[in-house]
Scaffold this motif. Structure first.
Motif, short mmCIF file in Angstrom:
data_model
loop_
_atom_site.label_atom_id
_atom_site.label_comp_id
_atom_site.label_asym_id
_atom_site.label_seq_id
_atom_site.Cartn_x
_atom_site.Cartn_y
_atom_site.Cartn_z
N LEU A 150 -1.90 8.20 6.00
CA LEU A 150 -2.68 7.04 5.58
C LEU A 150 -3.14 6.30 6.84
CD1 LEU A 150 -0.48 5.85 2.51
CD2 LEU A 150 -2.48 7.26 2.45
N MET B 297 0.99 3.82 -3.10
CA MET B 297 0.56 5.38 -2.65
C MET B 297 1.65 6.17 -3.22
SD MET B 297 -0.04 7.98 -0.46
CE MET B 297 0.92 9.35 -0.42
N GLN B 298 2.72 5.73 -2.99
CA GLN B 298 4.14 6.80 -3.52
C GLN B 298 3.95 6.81 -5.15
OE1 GLN B 298 7.00 4.64 -1.41
NE2 GLN B 298 7.63 6.71 -0.37
N LYS C 61 0.89 -1.30 0.05
CA LYS C 61 -0.01 0.06 0.02
C LYS C 61 0.82 1.11 0.23
CE LYS C 61 -4.65 -1.76 1.78
NZ LYS C 61 -5.34 -1.60 2.85
N LYS C 62 1.98 1.10 0.76
CA LYS C 62 2.88 2.38 0.72
C LYS C 62 3.59 2.53 -0.80
CE LYS C 62 4.49 2.17 5.54
NZ LYS C 62 5.62 1.74 6.15
N ASP D 53 -5.13 2.62 7.61
CA ASP D 53 -5.58 1.45 7.11
C ASP D 53 -6.84 0.84 7.62
OD1 ASP D 53 -5.46 -0.63 5.37
OD2 ASP D 53 -3.75 -1.89 6.37
N LYS E 8 -6.60 12.49 -5.20
CA LYS E 8 -5.51 12.77 -6.12
C LYS E 8 -6.06 13.92 -7.33
CE LYS E 8 -2.17 11.43 -9.57
NZ LYS E 8 -1.98 10.71 -10.42
N LEU F 203 -8.42 7.31 -2.66
CA LEU F 203 -7.21 7.88 -3.04
C LEU F 203 -7.22 8.42 -4.39
CD1 LEU F 203 -4.43 5.43 -1.57
CD2 LEU F 203 -4.88 7.69 -0.86
N SER G 180 -7.50 8.19 3.92
CA SER G 180 -6.06 9.29 4.06
C SER G 180 -6.62 10.68 4.56
CB SER G 180 -5.71 9.39 2.70
OG SER G 180 -6.78 9.83 1.88
#
Ligand SMILES: C[S@@+](CC[C@H](N)C(=O)[O-])C[C@H]1O[C@@H](n2cnc3c(N)ncnc32)[C@H](O)[C@@H]1O
Length: 367
Positions: free
Chosen positions: A348, A30-31, A26-27, A350, A331, A327, A360
């Motif tokens: 974030l 997200m990046q 997930k990280k 979870d 965005k 997300l 988020s």
């Protein structure tokens, strides 16, 4: 989390990864998603990997006189019968088989039932039984027995009908920054599904509130964030589209002895028109919008994100706090906001382990 329905039930999609690997996945996702917005640093709040959902809905599958809980299938073709769901809080998990058996054993409870919903809080467990038939006295008599047998609140719903015996809300209690909060969360209104993550989200927002004057909140629900935030602001104007949620929010002000919030039932679009002085609303009679000096605006929209006009409207405030459960739409909205704002904090939460979804929070300051 172990579940014998992984790969068949459509509810969990990241089942091939253990929780640690899910967090890494997930990280990274997200990046990649927010690369173009130059988000390099973010906090990540991990959840318990099982028994984390306090709100859950199941369909009921029937074969003759046998009934089962069911979820949509992974291949989207029909349903999968399940006898347990390790995502739900333990008290729901424990109740599920016993409740199902009690319903199955009584014809009037069993016939034409098509869904069961669970709503848990620190104090209570409420169960909504949903039917394709009118609910008569014979049904009421048996449903009341379920309340007694299991120490729960039961609600019956069918088209145009809602039967309540004891109460149609649960009470949630927790403390944050040394202050105790009480909420009535009404059945049928929105509530955050992962209660532990919800408290982390509120705590994160509180820890980043500074230079506070007045607060404007859109999509406030039953006042989940509003009540704790109100302690940091002089005055708060909080709005929401749902009548049910606004009724809860007013009750929650009373319960917590908070007097600096005005809750109003107005959609984000209506509030935008009112504050832009394009339309006059009876619901705003007696409220002097010019008396507010909003330093912060707080938004927590549904999955679709914000409409264009409301997004343009919030772009006049010094600080924007944006909570999102999607997300992709976050965005989209940040691409607009970041033209005039810098992203100061990103977190974030979870809320939804075993799925791709994340909750988020973003704090933006005007450039
Ligand atoms: C994600 S929930 C957040 C609620 C609250 N912040 C909480 O934490 O419980 C979104 C809320 O927006 C409300 N809502 C949906 N569309 C809306 C609109 N157009 N204008 C205002 N509120 C809306 C829903 O009723 C729901 O309560």
């Amino acid at each position: 989390m172990e579940c014998s329905y992984f790969g068949k039930c459509g509810s969990c999609t990241l089942y091939a990864l253990d929780y640690e690997a899910q967090v890494t996945h997930k990280k990274e996702a997200m990046q990649t998603l927010f690369e173009s917005l130059h988000v390099k640093k973010f906090d990540f709040f991990e959840s318990a990997s099982e028994h984390y959902r306090g709100r859950a809905e199941f369909r009921i599958w029937k074969e003759g006189e046998k009934i089962s809980y069911a979820m949509g299938a992974m291949d989207k073709k029909g349903a999968v019968c399940i006898d347990a769901c390790p995502k739900v809080e333990e008290r729901i998990d424990t109740l599920m088989p016993k409740l199902l058996k009690a319903i199955e054993d009584v014809r009037v409870l069993r016939e034409r039932i098509f869904a069961i919903e669970f709503l848990s809080s620190s104090e209570h467990l409420l169960v909504t039984l949903i039917y394709h038939k009118p609910l008569d006295e014979a049904w009421e008599e048996e449903a009341k027995k379920l309340e007694k047998a299991f120490g729960i609140f039961v609600i019956g719903r069918s088209r145009g009908m809602k039967k309540v015996f004891s109460q149609d809300f649960v009470e949630e209690r927790f403390s944050l920054e040394g202050k105790a909060y009480r909420y009535h969360i009404i059945e049928g209104g929105f509530s955050q599904p992962n209660r532990a993550m919800n408290q982390k989200m509120i705590g994160w927002v509180l820890s980043h509130l500074e230079s506070c004057e007045d607060l404007l909140e859109l999509y406030c629900g039953y006042g989940n964030f509003t009540l704790p935030m109100a302690g940091k602001f002089k005055k708060v104007l909080a709005t929401e589209i749902s009548k049910t949620s606004i009724a809860s929010a007013l009750k929650n002000c009373e319960l917590n002895d908070v007097s600096n919030i005005t809750f109003l039932r107005l959609s984000a679009e209506e509030l935008t028109s009112a504050l832009n002085k394009e339309r006059v609303f009876n619901r705003l009679a007696g409220i002097d919008l010019d008396a507010y000096a909003f330093s912060h605006v707080f938004v927590d929209p549904p999955r679709s994100g914000m409409d264009e006009k409301s997004l343009a409207f919030i772009s006049r405030f010094e600080t924007i706090i944006y909570i999102s459960c999607n997300l992709q739409t976050l965005k989209r909205d940040l691409e607009v906001l970041s033209q005039n704002y810098s992203i100061e904090h990103f977190a974030l939460f979870d809320q939804f382990p075993n799925t791709e979804h994340l909750e988020s929070g973003v704090i933006l300051k005007r450039l």
